[in-house]
Design an enzyme around this catalytic site. Structure first.
Site, PDB file in Angstrom:
ATOM      1  N   HIS A 139      -6.684   1.227   5.808  1.00 48.44           N
ATOM      2  CA  HIS A 139      -5.740   1.906   4.920  1.00 48.44           C
ATOM      3  C   HIS A 139      -5.016   0.888   4.021  1.00 48.44           C
ATOM      4  CE1 HIS A 139      -2.744   5.132   4.025  1.00 48.44           C
ATOM      5  NE2 HIS A 139      -1.945   4.094   3.855  1.00 48.44           N
ATOM      6  N   GLU A 140      -4.486  -0.150   4.628  1.00 51.25           N
ATOM      7  CA  GLU A 140      -3.703  -1.119   3.860  1.00 51.25           C
ATOM      8  C   GLU A 140      -4.580  -1.913   2.893  1.00 51.25           C
ATOM      9  OE1 GLU A 140      -0.651  -0.595   3.979  1.00 51.25           O
ATOM     10  OE2 GLU A 140      -0.672   0.627   5.790  1.00 51.25           O
ATOM     11  N   ASN A 193       2.103  -4.798   0.992  1.00 54.86           N
ATOM     12  CA  ASN A 193       2.515  -5.868   0.069  1.00 54.86           C
ATOM     13  C   ASN A 193       1.305  -6.684  -0.389  1.00 54.86           C
ATOM     14  OD1 ASN A 193       5.250  -5.277   1.031  1.00 54.86           O
ATOM     15  ND2 ASN A 193       4.602  -6.365   2.865  1.00 54.86           N
ATOM     16  N   HIS A 223      -5.154   0.021  -0.190  1.00 50.67           N
ATOM     17  CA  HIS A 223      -3.998  -0.046  -1.087  1.00 50.67           C
ATOM     18  C   HIS A 223      -4.042  -1.246  -2.028  1.00 50.67           C
ATOM     19  CE1 HIS A 223      -1.304   3.155  -0.098  1.00 50.67           C
ATOM     20  NE2 HIS A 223      -1.108   2.806   1.153  1.00 50.67           N
ATOM     21  N   GLY A 280       4.346   1.857   9.931  1.00 57.20           N
ATOM     22  CA  GLY A 280       3.151   1.454  10.650  1.00 57.20           C
ATOM     23  C   GLY A 280       2.643   0.138  10.105  1.00 57.20           C
ATOM     24  N   ALA A 281       2.664   0.039   8.779  1.00 56.43           N
ATOM     25  CA  ALA A 281       2.226  -1.166   8.093  1.00 56.43           C
ATOM     26  C   ALA A 281       2.653  -1.039   6.640  1.00 56.43           C
ATOM     27  CB  ALA A 281       0.711  -1.310   8.180  1.00 56.43           C
ATOM     28  N   MET A 282       2.637  -2.151   5.905  1.00 60.68           N
ATOM     29  CA  MET A 282       3.040  -2.116   4.499  1.00 60.68           C
ATOM     30  C   MET A 282       2.128  -3.027   3.697  1.00 60.68           C
ATOM     31  SD  MET A 282       4.974  -1.055   2.091  1.00 60.68           S
ATOM     32  CE  MET A 282       4.645  -1.582   0.416  1.00 60.68           C
ATOM     33  N   GLU A 316      -1.054   7.089  -1.507  1.00 60.12           N
ATOM     34  CA  GLU A 316      -1.205   7.351  -0.076  1.00 60.12           C
ATOM     35  C   GLU A 316      -2.385   8.252   0.261  1.00 60.12           C
ATOM     36  OE1 GLU A 316       0.019   5.484   1.790  1.00 60.12           O
ATOM     37  OE2 GLU A 316       1.804   4.678   0.813  1.00 60.12           O
TER      38      GLU A 316
END
Ligand code: ZN
Length: 1012
Positions: free
Chosen positions: A465-466, A434, A469, A430-432, A488
């Site tokens: 969400h990202e 980095n 992170h 969905g997304a990352m 997560e």
């Protein structure tokens, strides 16, 4: 990361399309329809606990579960000797199994005469004693090989080393790297060629030797190493491919200190979705454009450059990228300088990074455009392909607001001077997250003029969400993948907290409730696993990206936050981030930080460990007699007959309200249930009690007959005595209880009697979801009479609410969600001719419903296909694809399956969604299953074994089987996969689900005749 967020709405029922059950990760995948099992009597297909126990992972148990292929004796013997040596590599994944055969056992070759029997007996006893003592010593003093991350170069291992590619012994025998050598800094230079899809690279790693050693072992995969030097001198290296490791052997011990290891190599840009991969798209002029991007989490940094590819080996990175001048390049850090190399080539050099894990490194070469804005000292930018420059503004504004929120919530500012959010045309996750360069699917970042508020809810959730992170995951990272939930679960929880605060209109709270229901449904299976699970093989690492890490992780954090008093949670989290920033942690570190700030003397570790080390969750049974309430806990499993010997106990912060006070948040009472049984004394007489207020706790509740009767009576009299979340939770819990056989389906219907008065989103969508699951099973079994009775039941209970829905523009997310659920149900069951294809304007939140109806004619389908090919609006495109896949026409079904797998007209990233949508229809589900079986090799080339995509494909294709024939077929297919997937946890889950479906059918078909 965000596991594929393809469709913004939860879809795991066949018939009711727009159930917004899960917005965050996984949504396209999680559409696995959950089990329907309303068993009461003992089944004729017993679900044997032994068959499905799955922790710690063991292929042997799994294979037995599948009914064949027990290990042969040699293998067993081999395993037990390996265990004696404490070898974690025997943890058996497909890879490892193949690896095992290449080990060499060096036999002692001395000779001796035959001893007497007595000598032998004595000798054996002595040997056993010595061996046991050695083992005790070993385990007391030694390292834990699978989770601790400390791999001793151990002389006891000398006897078992694998063979490297050139036949020489490889000097290391563990999947985890040794800890004697750490990376300090990487200089990485890359030159991708987007015409021939290859790249040249060179990496120079400054390493620190912490303990004297003769070997340096690191990861490398799928690359051609041209030359390696160590401190300037050319060195010879060995490769052990099954574990993606390379090693440098030195004749003498390397003394403690720093050295430089240089490696030059070439490789192909990956054509799957991980590593340094190529992607392409067709622009509005019909011209194909190419780009290269990375996806490293969890184990693919090693495909782009040789590295110490474990999250605890943090290091700094300096990256240089050579590209053609028509492209731009991006990496984690801001660009420092661009050098013209002539011949149309330029080289970008990026700032030295902060200390970080390899899986967070990222780079992109593409022709994207961007917009930017500053927040505090950070420049936030959103990138997309040039055709979509109109669709980036929403993401930019949202990212800026959320960054401000997190900067202040964590009391610890985002440390980099830039933050890029990039929409990649073909992207599987969905997304990352980095660090500094977050990558997204286009659907999860871009918002066009005709995107609905529900589309925005999705985009907002993924960004939230990202961004979370950047602290949880990037700044502080889990030590090893067994604690993936720390990344997560936390990011998932923070996304709800931040959106509720920054975007209260998005109704994210209802979404989170649905996510908890979903996590409960998954965790009620025997094949579930504890939040924190031992993992060692690559497949096991992949499998951690599942509902338990994300959704159960988030749910238990909510329960904890609801138990702590005001502000303690935030305070503890802030202290944790401050204390561990730029380093790695385990669950325990978080609990300790939270315990330290808790004023109520709550041992957070003691409580939370019970939620992370046991799989599953408790069922609390409430029996009231006057003011005396007896509370009992047990492990809740859908196949309840096996749960009796399970002695797991949870520390449950039980909450409750009563008729005296139930609506205000101050009404909530708390009782800590730690034992199997406890008694609660109420101060006054009450008419009814409702436990687990607003379903904030991760458990379900059962009442005695009187208890249910009192609650049902109260709801009938005035449903507003309970909040809508409490009402939704009652519906959720009673369906679960009836599946496990604890209550009859009659009792479910008794509770559901009140639903004619219901008009709130959470209870209505939950009820429709549950009924839709039953309808779907009946339909797939061709129980036409019962299916039509179920339709009448739904019409009878929801018909007037359906009639009240309009097709006009709607602005409230909650109302949109409600009407989508109702209208899509009405359309798919053909209730009262609600659905006609309209040619005029339709609000975008109803597009999917309308498109699905339109897709059923040849003409409509053709128009939609045309739209799909030409649309540059991703949410619309997505709805169109779902409509196309919902066709009942077999030829179209086959066409769409083929096109989405080969990626020619439909991107391969959509394949799991296509499978899921097709499996919803009676016409398509068997074709989809055959297609999956026939194309398994191709599918696993695109999506790695164990990955979320594969999990979704398997569940979609099998979860609606409810016959013995299908069970046997599925078992045969999965066991035939051998190393290509038979050992996946999802296979267990699929088999368990089919058995539960069979049992439900067996027990309920007859009784439904009289009840419905
Ligand atoms: Zn994530």
């Amino acid at each position: 990361s965000s596991i594929s967020w393809n469709c913004y709405q939860h879809e795991y029922n066949l018939i009711i399309a727009p159930q917004p059950r899960n917005m965050i990760e996984n949504s396209m995948f999680e559409e696995e329809p959950d089990v329907v099992d309303l068993a009461k009597e003992s089944p004729s297909y017993p679900i044997d606990t032994d068959n499905v126990v799955y922790e710690p992972r063991s292929s042997r148990l799994l294979v037995r579960g599948l009914g064949e292929n027990d290990l042969d004796e040699d293998e067993e013997d081999y395993e037990s000797s390996a265990r004696l040596l404490g070898m974690s590599f025997m943890n058996r994944s497909s890879n490892q199994r193949s690896a095992a055969s290449s080990y060499i056992r060096q036999h002692y070759s001395g000779s001796c005469s035959m001893p007497s029997t007595k000598t032998m007996v004595v000798g054996v006893v002595v040997l056993v004693l010595v061996a046991s003592m050695l083992m005790v010593l070993y385990f007391l003093l030694g390292c834990n090989f699978t989770t601790a991350g400390c791999q001793k170069t151990n002389s006891t291992m000398d006897s078992i080393y694998p063979n490297s590619t050139n036949g020489e012994l490889f000097p290391w025998a563990d999947l985890r790297l040794p800890c004697s050598v750490h990376p300090v800094h990487y200089n990485i230079t890359l030159h991708p060629d987007l015409t021939i899809m290859t790249f040249q690279g060179s990496v120079s790693i400054l390493v620190q030797v912490l303990n004297e050693t003769k070997n340096i072992v690191l990861h490398s995969s799928d690359m051609n190493i041209i030359k390696a030097t160590f401190d300037g001198k050319e060195v010879h290296f060995l490769e052990y491919k099954p574990w993606q490791q390379i090693a440098f052997k030195f004749p003498e011990d390397l003394k403690k200190g720093q050295y430089v290891l240089n490696i030059t190599y070439t490789a192909n840009l990956s054509s799957s979705y991980d590593g340094f991969y190529n992607s392409s798209y067709v622009d509005t002029n019909g011209i194909k454009r190419v780009l290269a991007a990375t996806q490293f989490e969890p184990l693919a940094a090693r495909k782009a450059f040789p590295c110490f590819d474990e999250p605890a080996f943090k290091s700094t990175f300096t990256i240089k990228m050579t590209r053609e001048s028509k492209y731009i390049s991006l990496s984690n850090m801001p660009k420092v300088i661009t050098t013209d190399l002539k011949n149309g080539l330029e080289e970008d050099e990026f700032e030295k990074s902060v200390n970080m894990s390899t899986y967070l490194v990222a780079f992109i070469v593409a022709d994207f455009i961007s917009v930017s804005k500053n927040v505090s000292k950070t420049k936030v930018s959103v990138y997309a392909v040039p055709d979509k420059k109109e669709q980036v503004q929403y993401a930019l504004d949202t990212a800026c607001k959320l960054l401000e929120f997190y900067n202040s919530f964590f009391k610890n500012e985002y440390p980099l001077s830039k933050l890029d959010l990039v929409a990649i045309p073909d992207f599987l996750a969905g997304a990352m997250e980095n660090w500094g360069l977050i990558t997204f699917r286009e659907t999860t970042l871009l918002v066009g003029s005709n995107s609905s508020a529900i589309d925005k809810q999705l985009v907002t959730s993924v960004i939230a969400h990202e961004l979370a992170h950047q602290w949880f995951g990037n700044l502080v990272t889990m030590q090893w993948w067994n604690d993936l939930w720390l990344n997560e679960g936390f990011a998932t929880y923070m996304q709800y907290i931040s959106i509720e605060s920054v975007f209260p209109g998005l109704d994210i709270d209802t979404e989170f409730l649905n996510v908890r229901f979903k996590a409960l449904a998954k965790d009620a299976l025997n094949s579930s696993h504890p939040v924190s699970t031992v993992v060692s093989t690559p497949e096991q690492v992949e499998e951690m990206f599942d509902s338990v890490s994300y959704e159960k992780g988030a749910s238990i954090l909510l329960m904890l936050n609801a138990t702590l008093t005001d502000g303690e949670f935030q305070k503890g989290v802030t202290q944790y981030l401050q204390k561990y920033k730029l380093s790695n942690t385990k669950s325990e570190n978080l609990w300790n930080s939270l315990s330290q700030v808790s004023k109520q003397n709550l041992s957070v570790s003691e409580m939370m460990n019970t939620w992370t080390v046991h799989k599953g969750f408790p069922l609390v049974t409430v029996k009231r007699s006057g003011t005396q309430v007896t509370l009992t806990q047990e492990h809740f499993l859908l196949n309840a007959e096996n749960s009796t010997d399970d002695s797991s106990l949870w520390h449950i912060p039980l909450t409750y309200v009563s008729d005296k006070c139930s609506v205000l948040s101050s009404c909530k009472q708390v009782f800590h249930l730690k034992e199997k049984t406890a008694t609660l004394k109420l101060p006054d007489q009450v008419k009814w009690l409702k436990f687990n207020v607003r379903s904030d706790g991760f458990y379900i509740v059962h009442y005695d007959e009187e208890g249910w009767k009192d609650l049902i009576g109260a709801l009938k009299e005035d449903m507003n005595v309970l909040s809508c979340k409490d009402r939704a939770a009652l519906i959720n819990n009673i369906f679960a209880l009836s599946r496990s056989g604890k209550v009859s389906f009659r009792q479910v219907l008794n509770l559901m009697d009140y639903i004619r008065n219901e008009n709130e989103t959470a209870p209505v969508t939950e009820a429709l979801f549950q009924l839709g699951q039953i309808y779907r099973l009946l339909d797939k079994r061709s129980e036409l009479d019962l299916a039509s009775r179920m339709t009448s039941y739904i019409e009878d209970h929801f018909g007037s609410l359906m009639e009240n829905q309009s097709w006009d523009l709607e602005t409230s997310v909650s109302k949109m969600t409600l009407r989508s659920a109702l209208l899509e149900m009405a359309c798919s069951l053909n209730i009262r001719n609600f659905c006609v294809v309209i040619d005029s304007w339709i609000p975008s939140d109803l597009m999917r419903t309308v498109f699905k109806v339109a897709a059923q004619t040849d003409e409509g389908w053709g128009k939609l296909l045309d739209m799909y090919k030409h649309s540059i609006n991703d949410p619309e495109k997505h709805k169109t694809l779902e409509a196309l896949a919902s066709t009942q026409d077999v030829w179209k079904i086959i066409w769409i399956l083929q096109k989405s797998l080969d990626g020619s007209e439909i991107q391969t990233q959509e394949f799991p969604l296509v499978i899921n949508t097709i499996c919803k229809s009676f016409a398509g589900y068997l074709y989809a299953w055959d297609f999956v079986k026939e194309n398994w090799d191709k599918i696993t080339q695109k999506f790695s074994v164990g990955s979320f995509a594969i999990q979704s494909i398997i569940m979609s294709a099998t979860s609606q089987f409810s016959t013995k024939t299908h069970l046997v077929e599925a078992q045969n297919f999965f066991s035939s996969l051998g190393m290509k997937g038979s050992q996946m946890r999802i296979v267990q889950e699929a088999i368990e689900t089919i058995k539960l479906n069979m049992r439900w059918m067996e027990n309920n078909l007859n009784t439904l005749q009289s009840w419905l």
